[in-house]
Design a protein around this motif. Structure first.
Motif, PDB file in Angstrom:
ATOM      1  N   ILE A  25      45.224 -75.302   4.915  1.00 27.47           N
ATOM      2  CA  ILE A  25      46.410 -74.569   5.387  1.00 27.47           C
ATOM      3  C   ILE A  25      46.044 -73.510   6.425  1.00 27.47           C
ATOM      4  O   ILE A  25      46.621 -73.473   7.510  1.00 27.47           O
ATOM      5  CB  ILE A  25      47.143 -73.910   4.180  1.00 27.47           C
ATOM      6  CG1 ILE A  25      47.672 -75.018   3.255  1.00 27.47           C
ATOM      7  CG2 ILE A  25      48.285 -73.017   4.658  1.00 27.47           C
ATOM      8  CD1 ILE A  25      48.289 -74.519   1.964  1.00 27.47           C
ATOM      9  N   TYR A  26      45.066 -72.642   6.083  1.00 30.20           N
ATOM     10  CA  TYR A  26      44.811 -71.591   7.088  1.00 30.20           C
ATOM     11  C   TYR A  26      43.840 -72.071   8.173  1.00 30.20           C
ATOM     12  O   TYR A  26      43.310 -73.164   8.102  1.00 30.20           O
ATOM     13  CB  TYR A  26      44.375 -70.266   6.468  1.00 30.20           C
ATOM     14  CG  TYR A  26      43.151 -70.216   5.576  1.00 30.20           C
ATOM     15  CD1 TYR A  26      42.190 -71.193   5.559  1.00 30.20           C
ATOM     16  CD2 TYR A  26      42.964 -69.113   4.752  1.00 30.20           C
ATOM     17  CE1 TYR A  26      41.071 -71.091   4.748  1.00 30.20           C
ATOM     18  CE2 TYR A  26      41.853 -68.995   3.937  1.00 30.20           C
ATOM     19  CZ  TYR A  26      40.920 -69.993   3.943  1.00 30.20           C
ATOM     20  OH  TYR A  26      39.827 -69.888   3.149  1.00 30.20           O
ATOM     21  N   GLU A  27      43.710 -71.229   9.180  1.00 29.11           N
ATOM     22  CA  GLU A  27      42.947 -71.605  10.394  1.00 29.11           C
ATOM     23  C   GLU A  27      43.560 -72.827  11.066  1.00 29.11           C
ATOM     24  O   GLU A  27      42.851 -73.623  11.693  1.00 29.11           O
ATOM     25  CB  GLU A  27      41.464 -71.877  10.066  1.00 29.11           C
ATOM     26  CG  GLU A  27      40.690 -70.706   9.540  1.00 29.11           C
ATOM     27  CD  GLU A  27      40.801 -69.488  10.411  1.00 29.11           C
ATOM     28  OE1 GLU A  27      41.102 -69.640  11.602  1.00 29.11           O
ATOM     29  OE2 GLU A  27      40.633 -68.379   9.880  1.00 29.11           O
ATOM     30  N   GLY A  28      44.851 -72.992  10.947  1.00 34.80           N
ATOM     31  CA  GLY A  28      45.536 -74.153  11.528  1.00 34.80           C
ATOM     32  C   GLY A  28      45.656 -75.232  10.469  1.00 34.80           C
ATOM     33  O   GLY A  28      44.642 -75.739   9.977  1.00 34.80           O
ATOM     34  N   THR A  29      46.889 -75.564  10.126  1.00 36.58           N
ATOM     35  CA  THR A  29      47.141 -76.556   9.066  1.00 36.58           C
ATOM     36  C   THR A  29      46.613 -77.933   9.478  1.00 36.58           C
ATOM     37  O   THR A  29      46.234 -78.151  10.641  1.00 36.58           O
ATOM     38  CB  THR A  29      48.652 -76.684   8.839  1.00 36.58           C
ATOM     39  OG1 THR A  29      49.235 -77.086  10.083  1.00 36.58           O
ATOM     40  CG2 THR A  29      49.286 -75.388   8.356  1.00 36.58           C
TER      41      THR A  29
END
Ligand SMILES: Cc1cc2nc3c(=O)[nH]c(=O)nc-3n(C[C@H](O)[C@H](O)[C@H](O)COP(=O)(O)OP(=O)(O)OC[C@H]3O[C@@H](n4cnc5c(N)ncnc54)[C@H](O)[C@@H]3O)c2cc1C
Length: 605
Positions: free
Chosen positions: A441-445
């Motif tokens: 999810i984080y750092e771009g899904t």
């Protein structure tokens, strides 16, 4: 406890036998690191992870972080271990020496990080988040900024963060509304609200340096108008020490599904009109600069997924060896036969080998990328440096997403191996599964990584880089085809590589046609199946190395290890890759239903 952490034998295999790490050590940049020193560093990292980080993992999960009056307290047990990480300079093991790091080869730093992350990722990140912040300042900052921040961030004396996300600006960073106004003295006054900020506030270090994305008043909408600012929690005195508190405060922390001990903070900037920021690099170049940190963070997120999967797999194997339940299938009709460890049951063996194939393949993929990264710095010719740098860039979204998604699947499968015990908090596999979910999810899904692959990476240098990657795979296939044992699986990898090449061309063309939306509806399956094929390549490569070793003189205890490599590659080539080819066929078929269905057709109205 030692069983809950990456298999040292496998790490050694990947570094020294598969990636030929000793060749890398021959380059001048790594002259201070011989094989013996590297082995010792990895041994010490493993010891520290087992002895100090691992015992704090479950406690951190139970206690979480505590938020009170703008302050965030990490679990008590973290303080001592954090100090040990800093004293041993473990967080900056792989950071370049000119930034104050230890400059270790990236393969060695990767192994240490895999251990630390698998033992307690939530804790390790407090010591390492500043490295990405420091790298940006080192590359784009003024001499004064470099002097003020870089070494302290690299060594973890000060913490670092990244402030992009706002309530209305998640995947679409360009929608951010945080604002910066130029002051006469050259500084900027910032106002805005950021959410979901990893380690945005905590009590482990004396200052926190926030890189903040904001738009200077009057600058254009979207990502083109974004600038990047250094916003210290405490402004610096003339002598460089932390002084007056800046107007950036933590307004709360999230209650999350996992990574409870890792603070996820809401941050308010300029609520008293006095948040001072210093421009980093040029105005309106904020996104470009931030991508330096984001790309590193994307790789680290992939490693997070791998590290959890590794730990969950090791736990599952050991549990399966110890948990006694049911008779051996060959004694099915003999009610007097003794119960056996569950590792003897065919379905449990299938689960374990499935997990092993992903863990091994993903480890090789990550360490291959780490090798490419080093080669992009040290290779003799400009052409070679460019080649490896490009492959590394191409692989970044695959590593970020594939290791996150399949790392999570491995953790879930570990719960299944444990049965009911795995679903309970008495065993750590359920924590690994919860903690791992965030990685996609984080750092771009996943969706954003897939768009990066289809929208940018496939077409890098008119498709040359993607073609180069396929050629690298084919080199392994050719070598394996000459080996009688490996030839049948090499054929399967070959089919998958060829089909991947065809489908990438079709999908790339479709993405530039009026069928663009249908193409992008298949972008994630494509990214994922690209990962599948790469894992097939990595496992075949492992099997090739193992087969050469088995043909020579080896120690008895290595026999099972090397045979295990060959069986793992066979399992994957014969049970996973045929499904991957089916997935490639479905992408080629280009079903447009997801685009054509009316919004109301999803139901629930
Ligand atoms: C624990 C945690 C830590 C975090 N740490 C940080 C941090 O340190 N710094 C920071 O700045 N942020 C951080 N984030 C924020 C994180 O990066 C975002 O949550 C993430 O980028 C997704 O944004 P969003 O949550 O707004 O989801 P949305 O952008 O609303 O996305 C929702 C869904 O829609 C999809 N989607 C959205 N837009 C598109 C599109 N154009 N095409 C296709 N699909 C799309 C997404 O893939 C996703 O499936 C953190 C988040 C969490 C939960």
């Amino acid at each position: 406890m030692a069983q809950q952490i990456a298999d040292r034998r496998d790490i050694d295999f990947v570094i020294w036998e598969q990636m030929n790490g000793e060749k890398l050590l021959g380059y001048d940049l790594y002259k201070d690191f011989n094989r013996k020193a590297c082995d010792m560093i990895i041994t010490e990292a493993r010891k520290l992870a087992i002895k100090e980080l691992l015992p704090t993992m479950q406690e951190g999960d139970e206690q979480g972080v505590k938020f009170e009056n703008g302050a965030v307290k990490v679990p008590e047990s973290f303080h001592r271990v954090h100090k040990l990480l800093l004293e041993g300079e473990w967080g900056c093991l792989g950071a370049p020496a000119e930034m104050g790091g230890q400059g270790a080869p990236s393969l060695v730093a990767t192994a240490a990080s895999e251990y630390f992350m698998g033992a307690n990722w939530s804790l390790f990140v407090y010591a390492t988040m500043g490295i990405g912040t420091a790298e940006m300042i080192h590359k784009y900052g003024t001499d004064e900024q470099r002097q003020a921040y870089v070494e302290k961030l690299v060594r973890g004396q000060w913490g670092g963060t990244m402030l992009l996300t706002e309530p209305q600006a998640g995947s679409d960073v360009g929608a951010l509304t945080s604002t910066a106004v130029r002051n006469e003295d050259g500084t900027y006054s910032l106002t805005g609200n950021k959410i979901f900020i990893t380690v945005g506030e905590h009590d482990l270090c004396e200052n926190i340096i926030h890189p903040v994305l904001a738009r200077i008043e009057g600058d254009p909408h979207g990502t083109k108008g974004i600038s990047l600012f250094i916003v210290p929690k405490y402004l610096l005195n003339d002598d460089g020490t932390p002084g007056q508190k800046n107007d950036i405060v933590c307004t709360g922390t999230e209650e999350k599904h996992g990574i409870h001990a890792n603070a996820t903070c809401s941050m308010a900037l300029g609520s008293k009109g006095k948040c001072t920021g210093y421009l980093l690099g040029e105005e309106r170049k904020g996104m470009k600069i931030m991508f330096n940190m984001m790309n590193g963070a994307r790789m680290a997120t992939g490693l997070q997924g791998l590290a959890y999967a590794t730990s969950a797999y090791m736990l599952a194997v050991n549990y399966a060896r110890e948990r006694v339940q049911g008779r051996d299938m060959s004694d099915f009709f003999n009610h007097e036969a003794p119960a056996v460890p569950i590792i003897k049951h065919p379905d449990v063996r299938r689960m374990l080998l499935w997990m092993k194939s992903y863990v091994d393949g993903m480890r090789s993929l990550f360490y291959y990328a780490a090798t490419c990264r080093s080669m992009a710095n040290v290779a003799e010719s400009e052409e070679e440096r460019e080649f490896y740098g490009d492959i590394y860039d191409l692989l970044t979204p695959v590593i970020k997403d594939y290791l996150a998604v399949h790392g999570h699947e491995v953790c879930i499968q570990a719960i299944q191996v444990y049965g009911g015990a795995g679903y309970c908090k008495d065993y750590p596999v359920e924590q690994y599964a919860r903690d791992c979910k965030i990685a996609s999810i984080y750092e771009g899904t996943s969706g954003i990584q897939a768009m990066d692959m289809l929208g940018r990476k496939i077409g890098m240098k008119k498709g040359k880089v993607f073609g180069d990657l396929l050629k690298e795979m084919q080199k392994t296939v050719s070598a394996a085809k000459d080996n009688e044992t490996l030839a049948p699986m090499a054929k399967k990898v070959d089919n998958a590589v060829n089909r991947l090449g065809e489908v990438s061309m079709e999908l790339g063309k479709k993405a530039m046609s009026e069928e663009i939306k249908t193409a992008f509806a298949h972008s994630w399956p494509f990214l994922d199946v690209l990962g599948d094929v790469i894992i097939g390549w990595m496992l075949l490569w492992r099997a090739q190395v193992a087969s050469e070793k088995l043909a020579g003189k080896i120690k008895k205890k290595d026999e099972a290890f090397y045979n295990g490599q060959i069986k793992t590659a066979e399992f994957y080539a014969r049970t996973v890759l045929p499904v991957s080819i089916g997935r490639l066929d479905s992408i080629s078929d280009g079903c447009g239903a997801a685009i054509e269905i009316d919004d109301g057709g999803f139901g629930g109205l």
